[in-house]
Design a protein around this motif. Structure first.
Motif, PDB file in Angstrom:
ATOM      1  N   VAL A 116     -61.581  11.023  43.886  1.00  0.00           N
ATOM      2  CA  VAL A 116     -60.385  10.987  44.606  1.00  0.00           C
ATOM      3  C   VAL A 116     -59.297  10.021  44.268  1.00  0.00           C
ATOM      4  O   VAL A 116     -58.144   9.729  43.150  1.00  0.00           O
ATOM      5  CB  VAL A 116     -59.555  11.622  45.686  1.00  0.00           C
ATOM      6  CG1 VAL A 116     -58.036  11.674  45.832  1.00  0.00           C
ATOM      7  CG2 VAL A 116     -60.192  12.760  45.759  1.00  0.00           C
ATOM      8  N   GLU A 117     -59.480   9.062  44.387  1.00  0.00           N
ATOM      9  CA  GLU A 117     -58.412   7.975  45.510  1.00  0.00           C
ATOM     10  C   GLU A 117     -58.880   6.858  43.551  1.00  0.00           C
ATOM     11  O   GLU A 117     -57.628   6.842  43.513  1.00  0.00           O
ATOM     12  CB  GLU A 117     -59.112   6.390  45.875  1.00  0.00           C
ATOM     13  CG  GLU A 117     -59.104   5.108  46.077  1.00  0.00           C
ATOM     14  CD  GLU A 117     -58.847   4.682  47.339  1.00  0.00           C
ATOM     15  OE1 GLU A 117     -59.993   4.605  47.970  1.00  0.00           O
ATOM     16  OE2 GLU A 117     -57.738   4.217  47.748  1.00  0.00           O
ATOM     17  N   GLN A 124     -51.444   6.807  37.902  1.00  0.00           N
ATOM     18  CA  GLN A 124     -50.507   6.671  38.180  1.00  0.00           C
ATOM     19  C   GLN A 124     -50.596   5.158  36.787  1.00  0.00           C
ATOM     20  O   GLN A 124     -49.277   4.489  36.706  1.00  0.00           O
ATOM     21  CB  GLN A 124     -50.856   5.254  39.580  1.00  0.00           C
ATOM     22  CG  GLN A 124     -49.960   6.230  40.443  1.00  0.00           C
ATOM     23  CD  GLN A 124     -51.205   5.644  41.914  1.00  0.00           C
ATOM     24  OE1 GLN A 124     -51.829   4.425  41.949  1.00  0.00           O
ATOM     25  NE2 GLN A 124     -51.405   6.094  43.096  1.00  0.00           N
ATOM     26  N   TYR A 148     -48.181  15.621  41.034  1.00  0.00           N
ATOM     27  CA  TYR A 148     -47.299  15.002  41.745  1.00  0.00           C
ATOM     28  C   TYR A 148     -47.925  14.147  42.725  1.00  0.00           C
ATOM     29  O   TYR A 148     -47.466  13.778  43.677  1.00  0.00           O
ATOM     30  CB  TYR A 148     -46.366  15.985  41.780  1.00  0.00           C
ATOM     31  CG  TYR A 148     -45.595  16.573  43.571  1.00  0.00           C
ATOM     32  CD1 TYR A 148     -44.597  15.240  42.810  1.00  0.00           C
ATOM     33  CD2 TYR A 148     -45.927  16.746  44.914  1.00  0.00           C
ATOM     34  CE1 TYR A 148     -43.150  14.761  43.966  1.00  0.00           C
ATOM     35  CE2 TYR A 148     -44.636  16.576  45.827  1.00  0.00           C
ATOM     36  CZ  TYR A 148     -44.362  15.341  45.802  1.00  0.00           C
ATOM     37  OH  TYR A 148     -43.029  15.396  46.413  1.00  0.00           O
ATOM     38  N   ARG A 149     -48.870  15.165  43.424  1.00  0.00           N
ATOM     39  CA  ARG A 149     -49.932  14.573  44.605  1.00  0.00           C
ATOM     40  C   ARG A 149     -50.240  13.763  44.405  1.00  0.00           C
ATOM     41  O   ARG A 149     -50.269  12.684  44.830  1.00  0.00           O
ATOM     42  CB  ARG A 149     -50.525  16.303  44.965  1.00  0.00           C
ATOM     43  CG  ARG A 149     -49.956  16.900  45.957  1.00  0.00           C
ATOM     44  CD  ARG A 149     -50.922  18.122  46.302  1.00  0.00           C
ATOM     45  NE  ARG A 149     -50.027  18.926  46.875  1.00  0.00           N
ATOM     46  CZ  ARG A 149     -50.755  19.304  48.523  1.00  0.00           C
ATOM     47  NH1 ARG A 149     -51.523  18.916  48.851  1.00  0.00           N
ATOM     48  NH2 ARG A 149     -50.152  20.271  48.344  1.00  0.00           N
ATOM     49  N   LEU A 150     -51.235  13.494  43.069  1.00  0.00           N
ATOM     50  CA  LEU A 150     -52.051  12.145  42.858  1.00  0.00           C
ATOM     51  C   LEU A 150     -51.285  10.681  42.615  1.00  0.00           C
ATOM     52  O   LEU A 150     -51.608   9.715  42.816  1.00  0.00           O
ATOM     53  CB  LEU A 150     -52.486  12.214  41.388  1.00  0.00           C
ATOM     54  CG  LEU A 150     -53.589  13.007  42.232  1.00  0.00           C
ATOM     55  CD1 LEU A 150     -54.602  14.272  40.483  1.00  0.00           C
ATOM     56  CD2 LEU A 150     -55.136  12.629  42.188  1.00  0.00           C
ATOM     57  N   LYS A 151     -49.682  11.792  42.080  1.00  0.00           N
ATOM     58  CA  LYS A 151     -49.141  10.095  41.530  1.00  0.00           C
ATOM     59  C   LYS A 151     -48.296   9.344  42.820  1.00  0.00           C
ATOM     60  O   LYS A 151     -48.182   8.397  42.707  1.00  0.00           O
ATOM     61  CB  LYS A 151     -48.232  10.169  39.950  1.00  0.00           C
ATOM     62  CG  LYS A 151     -46.758  11.323  40.776  1.00  0.00           C
ATOM     63  CD  LYS A 151     -46.015  11.537  40.032  1.00  0.00           C
ATOM     64  CE  LYS A 151     -44.492  12.383  40.884  1.00  0.00           C
ATOM     65  NZ  LYS A 151     -43.277  11.633  39.165  1.00  0.00           N
ATOM     66  N   GLN A 152     -48.376   9.756  43.833  1.00  0.00           N
ATOM     67  CA  GLN A 152     -47.435   9.642  44.807  1.00  0.00           C
ATOM     68  C   GLN A 152     -47.963   8.482  45.572  1.00  0.00           C
ATOM     69  O   GLN A 152     -49.966   8.879  45.610  1.00  0.00           O
ATOM     70  CB  GLN A 152     -46.786  10.436  46.260  1.00  0.00           C
ATOM     71  CG  GLN A 152     -47.671  11.174  46.504  1.00  0.00           C
ATOM     72  CD  GLN A 152     -47.725  10.785  48.325  1.00  0.00           C
ATOM     73  OE1 GLN A 152     -46.310  10.359  49.028  1.00  0.00           O
ATOM     74  NE2 GLN A 152     -48.221  10.779  49.038  1.00  0.00           N
ATOM     75  N   ILE A 153     -48.109   7.311  45.865  1.00  0.00           N
ATOM     76  CA  ILE A 153     -48.510   6.330  46.531  1.00  0.00           C
ATOM     77  C   ILE A 153     -48.636   6.054  47.865  1.00  0.00           C
ATOM     78  O   ILE A 153     -49.462   5.416  48.616  1.00  0.00           O
ATOM     79  CB  ILE A 153     -48.451   5.502  45.774  1.00  0.00           C
ATOM     80  CG1 ILE A 153     -47.513   4.481  45.479  1.00  0.00           C
ATOM     81  CG2 ILE A 153     -49.336   5.209  44.525  1.00  0.00           C
ATOM     82  CD1 ILE A 153     -47.086   3.064  44.802  1.00  0.00           C
ATOM     83  N   THR A 154     -47.803   6.159  48.301  1.00  0.00           N
ATOM     84  CA  THR A 154     -46.927   6.087  49.791  1.00  0.00           C
ATOM     85  C   THR A 154     -48.053   7.508  51.107  1.00  0.00           C
ATOM     86  O   THR A 154     -47.532   6.236  52.149  1.00  0.00           O
ATOM     87  CB  THR A 154     -45.760   6.175  50.042  1.00  0.00           C
ATOM     88  OG1 THR A 154     -45.264   7.710  49.041  1.00  0.00           O
ATOM     89  CG2 THR A 154     -44.772   5.581  49.979  1.00  0.00           C
TER      90      THR A 154
END
Lengths: 174, 372
Positions: A116-117, A124, A148-154
């Protein structure tokens, strides 16, 4: 052709691909593998983007003069039903029924999963190279929600920053 | 009558007030941490109070060995957050866990002596590696099962008189927890506490926190949290179902399905460590295989399937345990399905107890028969 390995000679059927009319190919009746619709779409996209890289693996059934698929049924479905192709690249193995069933499972199971990581990192990287969310969704076979979930890094905690704290409650004897 | 009454303050203020109260009442305080989000919040709140008062509190972590690496990182983080106010109570001692996915290796002895070469990881230098209580006085809940997780907790607590044990239970998590944290005052008039031996008590200062309050606090304070939460979210798990659970006990083998995608190295080490792991990973979300929700098509009913599972159970001693238990139970399909689940999950410890009652579907059928 044979490959020299540290465990002896290993055949390389992928070097002996033949073209067979689609009508001569038949599904086996034991494969438990099921590919969900979204992955079928991705498979189609993959074949369009990368070409047809892996021949269908079959055995030849003399009695009915047909080729039984032992691996690649879904690729075969894409070629014939999705893309209307009538001659199919195949390799023909000489397996008996037991070995054939085992081979089907070996082909299906001996594969990896995506961390996943690292998937997140990859998405990204694509975005920073200028790829749009829509393109990523199409070419990687993901729902927009997943992109959307994968691209957000916060991280997950960020989603709650605008929440307000609940009211406290107590048990009271009356 | 007891009623639940909302107060004119936030859960955050209330929890600070509750924690301050426990500090007033007790000299010895121990916070249980699991590496999860709730105990992270509780530990942080308690440590800040300790710092304000210039006091030290214990952080207790019972290390089951077979856990996510992310959990261990979180424990290390919490243990070193306020070093001047922390007593590290990181227990890495031998005890027994149930391995629900393997019939051959039904129990895992974590940190088993002599097996250090295949331990999931080496022990932490600062951990407590031997039982800190008198062996003569040691209690065991069930001799057949051996010394297990709850026995460590019991003996750890019994050995610490006049101590407040803080736990991050929240009422909204389940009915059982709601009852545990809000009924029957355990200490003075605190409904949010449970009485223990030797003048000790357990306290639940964040019992009324909701899910979003936990995450809001983590965000506001800039705390770290286990990466598993982000992985689960990225994989599409609904927010309210995201939790970090143990890897191999009978209620959480589902976690194994995702493990290769979350922590491949942990998964590889686990494969070496115990049997049955790849079974759990491949079939953990399959209804027929491990959950006993769908009857395999070769059987006419659950009783038949139960008889088959019992007859072919590979471990003779445990087979006797099941046979004795089931002899006292009703012989209907409703009960039999649950028995199948126990047999498949290797639950000879009866952790998933059987609801022994007439088949509700048969009652329904009877009712209709009378009417018709």
């Amino acid at each position: 052709m044979m490959l020299e390995s540290n465990r002896g000679k290993i055949p390389a059927p992928c070097m002996d691909v033949v073209l067979i009319p689609a009508a001569k190919l038949r599904a086996n009746n034991y494969n438990p593998n099921n590919v969900p619709k979204n992955n079928m779409d991705l498979l189609e996209q993959s074949i369009i983007d990368n070409g047809f890289c892996f021949p269908i693996v079959t055995i030849y059934d003399k009695e009915v003069d047909e080729y039984v698929i032992i691996d690649g049924f879904h690729r075969y479905t894409i070629l014939t039903e999705y893309l209307g192709i009538s001659t199919i690249p195949v390799v023909v193995l000489d397996h008996d029924i037991n070995k054939r069933m085992a081979a089907t499972i070996q082909f299906n199971r001996a594969r990896g999963v995506h961390q996943v990581e690292l998937m997140g990192d990859l998405v990204q990287a694509l975005i920073s190279q200028g790829m749009s969310d829509e393109d990523i969704s199409k070419h990687l076979g993901m729902e927009m929600e997943e992109v959307y979930r994968l691209k957000q890094i916060t991280g997950i905690a960020e989603l709650f920053k605008n929440q307000i704290y609940s009211k406290a409650w107590e048990m009271v004897e009356s | 009558m007891i009623r639940q009454v909302y107060q004119n303050e936030t859960v955050l203020n209330a929890s600070r007030r509750r924690i301050s109260y426990v500090f007033d009442e007790y000299d010895n305080i121990v916070v249980s941490i699991s590496g999860g989000k709730d105990s992270t919040v509780l530990a942080h709140l308690a440590l800040k109070e300790a710092k304000k008062r210039g006091r030290k509190i214990g952080l207790f972590f019972l290390d089951e060995e077979v856990v996510y690496d992310s959990t261990i990182k979180q424990i290390e983080y919490l243990m070193n957050l306020f070093p001047n106010n922390t007593i590290k109570l990181w227990y890495q001692i031998e005890f027994r866990l149930t391995n629900a996915t393997s019939l051959k290796e039904g129990q895992l002895i974590c940190w088993e002596a002599g097996k250090h070469k295949i331990w999931m990881r080496q022990k932490n230098k600062e951990s407590i590696q031997h039982k800190s209580w008198d062996k003569e006085k040691e209690t065991v809940r069930d001799k057949n099962k051996g010394f297990g997780f709850y026995d460590v907790l019991d003996n750890f607590q019994n050995n610490r008189p006049n101590t407040a044990f803080m736990v991050g239970l929240r009422a909204v998590e389940s009915m059982n927890r709601w009852r545990a944290v809000s009924k029957n005052p355990g200490y003075k008039k605190c409904f949010w506490s449970t009485k223990l031996q030797n003048g000790s008590a357990a306290f639940y200062p964040i019992y009324d926190f909701n899910f979003h309050d936990i995450w809001k606090y983590i965000y506001d304070e800039g705390l770290k949290y286990s990466k598993i939460y982000d992985y689960m979210w990225k994989k599409g798990t609904p927010l309210n179902e995201i939790r970090v659970s143990s890897l191999i006990h009978e209620k959480s083998f589902k976690a194994l399905v995702d493990l290769p995608e979350f922590e491949p190295k942990t998964y590889d080490r686990l494969l070496k460590r115990i049997d049955g792991i790849s079974i759990g990973s491949i079939y953990g979300k399959d209804r027929a295989m491990l959950k006993a929700q769908k009857l395999p098509k070769n059987y006419r009913n659950w009783r038949e399937y139960r008889n088959f599972l019992l007859a072919t159970y590979p471990d003779a001693d445990k087979k006797t345990i099941f046979e004795k238990r089931y002899a006292h139970q009703l012989d209907n399909d409703y009960v039999a399905r649950q028995q199948c689940r126990q047999l498949i999950l290797n639950d000879y410890e009866n952790n998933l107890p059987i609801d022994n009652k007439p088949d509700p579907r048969m009652e329904e059928l009877e009712k209709w028969r009378e009417i018709l």
